[in-house]
Scaffold this motif. Structure first.
Motif, PDB file in Angstrom:
ATOM      1  N   GLU A 323       3.720   0.984 -18.234  1.00 12.95           N
ATOM      2  CA  GLU A 323       2.605   1.666 -17.585  1.00 12.95           C
ATOM      3  C   GLU A 323       3.061   2.885 -16.795  1.00 12.95           C
ATOM      4  OE1 GLU A 323      -1.372   0.331 -15.176  1.00 12.95           O
ATOM      5  OE2 GLU A 323       0.530  -0.511 -14.483  1.00 12.95           O
ATOM      6  N   LEU A 324       2.255   3.948 -16.864  1.00 16.06           N
ATOM      7  CA  LEU A 324       2.466   5.151 -16.068  1.00 16.06           C
ATOM      8  C   LEU A 324       1.116   5.610 -15.534  1.00 16.06           C
ATOM      9  CD1 LEU A 324       4.278   7.459 -15.024  1.00 16.06           C
ATOM     10  CD2 LEU A 324       3.823   8.651 -17.194  1.00 16.06           C
ATOM     11  N   ASP A 325       0.987   5.725 -14.208  1.00 21.34           N
ATOM     12  CA  ASP A 325      -0.252   6.160 -13.560  1.00 21.34           C
ATOM     13  C   ASP A 325      -0.009   7.451 -12.790  1.00 21.34           C
ATOM     14  OD1 ASP A 325      -1.176   3.749 -14.467  1.00 21.34           O
ATOM     15  OD2 ASP A 325      -1.307   2.803 -12.495  1.00 21.34           O
ATOM     16  N   LEU A 326      -1.055   8.257 -12.700  1.00 21.65           N
ATOM     17  CA  LEU A 326      -1.042   9.458 -11.875  1.00 21.65           C
ATOM     18  C   LEU A 326      -2.287   9.418 -11.003  1.00 21.65           C
ATOM     19  CD1 LEU A 326       0.651  12.038 -11.450  1.00 21.65           C
ATOM     20  CD2 LEU A 326      -0.921  13.201 -13.014  1.00 21.65           C
ATOM     21  N   GLY A 327      -2.112   9.570  -9.681  1.00 20.95           N
ATOM     22  CA  GLY A 327      -3.217   9.358  -8.769  1.00 20.95           C
ATOM     23  C   GLY A 327      -3.470  10.498  -7.806  1.00 20.95           C
ATOM     24  N   LEU A 328      -4.579  10.356  -7.074  1.00 25.07           N
ATOM     25  CA  LEU A 328      -4.999  11.332  -6.082  1.00 25.07           C
ATOM     26  C   LEU A 328      -5.316  10.593  -4.784  1.00 25.07           C
ATOM     27  CD1 LEU A 328      -5.878  14.344  -5.618  1.00 25.07           C
ATOM     28  CD2 LEU A 328      -8.194  13.592  -6.226  1.00 25.07           C
ATOM     29  N   ASN A 329      -4.497  10.836  -3.757  1.00 28.21           N
ATOM     30  CA  ASN A 329      -4.748  10.226  -2.450  1.00 28.21           C
ATOM     31  C   ASN A 329      -5.918  10.934  -1.762  1.00 28.21           C
ATOM     32  OD1 ASN A 329      -2.690   8.197  -2.251  1.00 28.21           O
ATOM     33  ND2 ASN A 329      -1.193   9.827  -1.982  1.00 28.21           N
ATOM     34  N   ILE A 330      -7.030  10.241  -1.635  1.00 24.58           N
ATOM     35  CA  ILE A 330      -8.182  10.813  -0.942  1.00 24.58           C
ATOM     36  C   ILE A 330      -8.013  10.677   0.574  1.00 24.58           C
ATOM     37  CG2 ILE A 330     -10.677  10.597  -0.590  1.00 24.58           C
ATOM     38  CD1 ILE A 330     -10.869   9.683  -3.500  1.00 24.58           C
ATOM     39  N   TYR A 331      -7.424   9.568   0.985  1.00 25.77           N
ATOM     40  CA  TYR A 331      -7.302   9.267   2.421  1.00 25.77           C
ATOM     41  C   TYR A 331      -5.943   8.633   2.671  1.00 25.77           C
ATOM     42  CZ  TYR A 331      -8.352   6.976   6.931  1.00 25.77           C
ATOM     43  OH  TYR A 331      -8.331   6.544   8.236  1.00 25.77           O
ATOM     44  N   LYS A 332      -5.085   9.296   3.414  1.00 24.29           N
ATOM     45  CA  LYS A 332      -3.786   8.761   3.813  1.00 24.29           C
ATOM     46  C   LYS A 332      -3.362   9.465   5.102  1.00 24.29           C
ATOM     47  CE  LYS A 332       0.633   7.276   1.823  1.00 24.29           C
ATOM     48  NZ  LYS A 332       1.553   7.355   0.666  1.00 24.29           N
ATOM     49  N   PRO A 333      -4.041   9.195   6.214  1.00 27.10           N
ATOM     50  CA  PRO A 333      -3.834   9.971   7.440  1.00 27.10           C
ATOM     51  C   PRO A 333      -2.453   9.838   8.046  1.00 27.10           C
ATOM     52  CG  PRO A 333      -5.206   8.051   7.876  1.00 27.10           C
ATOM     53  CD  PRO A 333      -5.061   8.151   6.387  1.00 27.10           C
ATOM     54  N   PHE A 334      -1.815   8.674   7.911  1.00 28.77           N
ATOM     55  CA  PHE A 334      -0.525   8.467   8.559  1.00 28.77           C
ATOM     56  C   PHE A 334       0.593   9.246   7.879  1.00 28.77           C
ATOM     57  CE2 PHE A 334       3.366   6.415   9.873  1.00 28.77           C
ATOM     58  CZ  PHE A 334       3.120   6.019  11.180  1.00 28.77           C
ATOM     59  N   TYR A 335       0.355   9.745   6.669  1.00 29.15           N
ATOM     60  CA  TYR A 335       1.431  10.446   5.964  1.00 29.15           C
ATOM     61  C   TYR A 335       1.896  11.691   6.724  1.00 29.15           C
ATOM     62  CZ  TYR A 335       4.305  12.077   2.112  1.00 29.15           C
ATOM     63  OH  TYR A 335       5.379  12.474   1.346  1.00 29.15           O
ATOM     64  N   LYS A 336       1.057  12.231   7.621  1.00 28.74           N
ATOM     65  CA  LYS A 336       1.504  13.331   8.479  1.00 28.74           C
ATOM     66  C   LYS A 336       2.710  12.901   9.306  1.00 28.74           C
ATOM     67  CE  LYS A 336      -3.012  15.549   9.096  1.00 28.74           C
ATOM     68  NZ  LYS A 336      -4.069  15.916  10.083  1.00 28.74           N
ATOM     69  N   ILE A 337       2.642  11.707   9.879  1.00 29.14           N
ATOM     70  CA  ILE A 337       3.739  11.190  10.694  1.00 29.14           C
ATOM     71  C   ILE A 337       4.935  10.836   9.810  1.00 29.14           C
ATOM     72  CG2 ILE A 337       4.432   9.321  12.253  1.00 29.14           C
ATOM     73  CD1 ILE A 337       1.527   9.231  13.216  1.00 29.14           C
ATOM     74  N   ASP A 338       4.654  10.203   8.671  1.00 22.56           N
ATOM     75  CA  ASP A 338       5.697   9.856   7.703  1.00 22.56           C
ATOM     76  C   ASP A 338       6.501  11.107   7.344  1.00 22.56           C
ATOM     77  OD1 ASP A 338       7.107   9.199   5.313  1.00 22.56           O
ATOM     78  OD2 ASP A 338       5.699   7.594   4.894  1.00 22.56           O
TER      79      ASP A 338
END
Length: 428
Positions: A323-338
């Motif tokens: 399997e291979l998936d490609l996605g779109l993060n609509i909401y991931k607010p903490f990634y700014k801190i990450d």
């Protein structure tokens, strides 16, 4: 709940289970499939993973593969894929510096296709995806310049082109060139990964001579089935070098799509994830929360979550799915801190004071925050060759932000197929 290193060992067991069942399924069905063995010698170069990476000499690899040329007319996938080779490879790699970079012992399932057969006979593409044991890791005091590998158990990947140079009745001498990769899937930092380029010479030794009369032409009728699927995943990752203990990532997803010719599965869906590292960082009111994101503390669970959309593609081979998936993060607010934590750096002043510089939220951050990817293996309880209406699978996947590992995941899923539709295509 903490699994420490156990998730890595479970992944290895899944690969071993895959190998045994892949070979067993082929044996039980086929009088036409041909067993083969491939001893292989590879030499190449270990690429530098980071600044001041240890010097390496010539990389040396030995691989031994066992597989099947799938001339099996009872299997839809075999005919549709023009009778590919499948099997298992066992590898030994010396990266050219046994003290600081070490050795790797790998096990990889593989599939090999004839490539550009109408233009150039004898050219093949092989892709392998599995796991490896590395005997040497990064150490803050004794091996600080090898920031490539930090864990004993790692993901492994190889992609090679092969050319059949000299053929006889049962032996093909082959030359190959390709790429090898090892990394731990963001379960411990640093994790720059080991990348190598290599050339090989090998001998494909067949157990018997295969005649063209046993091969049927593919059925050109198009068969399709709609499906719905649901998945629960339990993953592990680390947050940064400072927060470097494994914690869980919980995920659920729902998807729908089409299965074409009982071989190619395409679809799309939605996913939702909760990161335990994110939640704890918010709940403990760590530095960046207190200084820049105090509003996160009003809803730690929500700001530790992520959801988005994904497109999925999968190759179905009996009990196995690639399997291979490609996605779109609509909401991931903490990634700014990450991002700020992982893209920053620190240095000491002349007064022995440590200064920390945070990563900047630039255009590259926007791309990586937005695009997600997922790759892995599934083992289906019932063979997909029989197109069951209900099926359950267990999988091992690597999830990424664009091309950078995010977390390693074990998952359990359910697939329901609707009625089969068949279209009779004209073919001369």
């Amino acid at each position: 709940m903490y699994f420490k290193n156990y998730i890595s060992y479970i992944i290895v067991l899944i690969f071993v289970f895959f190998h045994q069942n892949c070979l067993a399924q082929t044996t039980s069905y086929s009088k036409n499939s041909s067993l083969f063995f491939i001893p292989e010698v590879l030499v190449g170069k270990t690429l530098e993973a980071n600044t001041d990476f240890p010097k390496t000499k010539l990389q040396k690899n030995l691989f031994f593969s066992i597989g099947w040329q799938n001339f099996n007319n009872h299997k839809e996938w075999s005919k549709r894929l023009n009778y590919p080779k499948t099997g298992i490879s066992f590898g030994y790699s010396d990266f050219g510096n046994t003290t600081q970079v070490g050795l790797a012992y790998s096990i990889l399932p593989f599939i090999e296709f004839s490539f550009l057969k109408k233009c150039k006979d004898g050219l093949n593409l092989q892709i392998g995806f599995g796991s490896s044991y590395m005997d040497t890791q990064y150490d803050e005091t004794s091996n600080e310049f090898n920031r490539a590998i930090t864990t004993k158990i790692n993901w492994s990947f190889r992609s090679f082109f092969y050319y059949d140079a000299i053929k006889s009745n049962i032996t093909n001498w082959r030359f190959g060139i390709g790429f090898l990769h090892h990394s731990n899937g963001h379960t411990k930092l640093p994790n720059q990964g080991l990348n190598s380029v290599a050339a090989s010479i090998s001998a494909k030794i067949d157990s018997k001579t295969q005649t063209a009369s046993t091969i049927e032409k593919p059925d050109y009728n198009t068969k399709s089935q709609s499906y719905v699927a649901f998945r629960f995943g339990l993953g592990q990752n680390v947050l940064s070098t400072k927060f470097n203990s494994k914690k869980e990532v919980y995920s659920v997803s729902a998807s729908t799509g089409k299965i074409i010719n009982n071989t190619f599965k395409f679809g799309g869906g939605i996913y939702y994830r909760v990161y335990e590292h994110y939640y704890d960082y918010i709940n403990n009111n760590e530095t960046l929360i207190a200084e820049q994101f105090p509003h996160f503390t009003k809803n730690p669970f929500g700001y530790a979550s992520a959801f988005g959309l994904f497109a999925s593609s999968e190759l179905l081979i009996d009990h196995i799915g690639f399997e291979l998936d490609l996605g779109l993060n609509i909401y991931k607010p903490f990634y700014k801190i990450d991002w700020k934590l992982n893209q920053g750096y620190s240095f000491e002043t002349s007064n022995n004071e440590t200064i920390e510089v945070l990563g900047e939220l630039d255009w590259y951050y926007e791309i990586k925050r937005t695009i997600s990817a997922r790759m892995g293996l599934k083992y289906y309880l019932w063979s997909t060759n029989n197109a069951p209406k209900h099926n359950i699978y267990v999988g091992a996947h690597l999830n990424a932000n664009l091309g950078q590992a995010d977390f390693t995941e074990l998952n359990l899923g359910y697939v329901y197929r609707f009625n089969l539709k068949e279209k009779n295509n004209c073919h001369d």
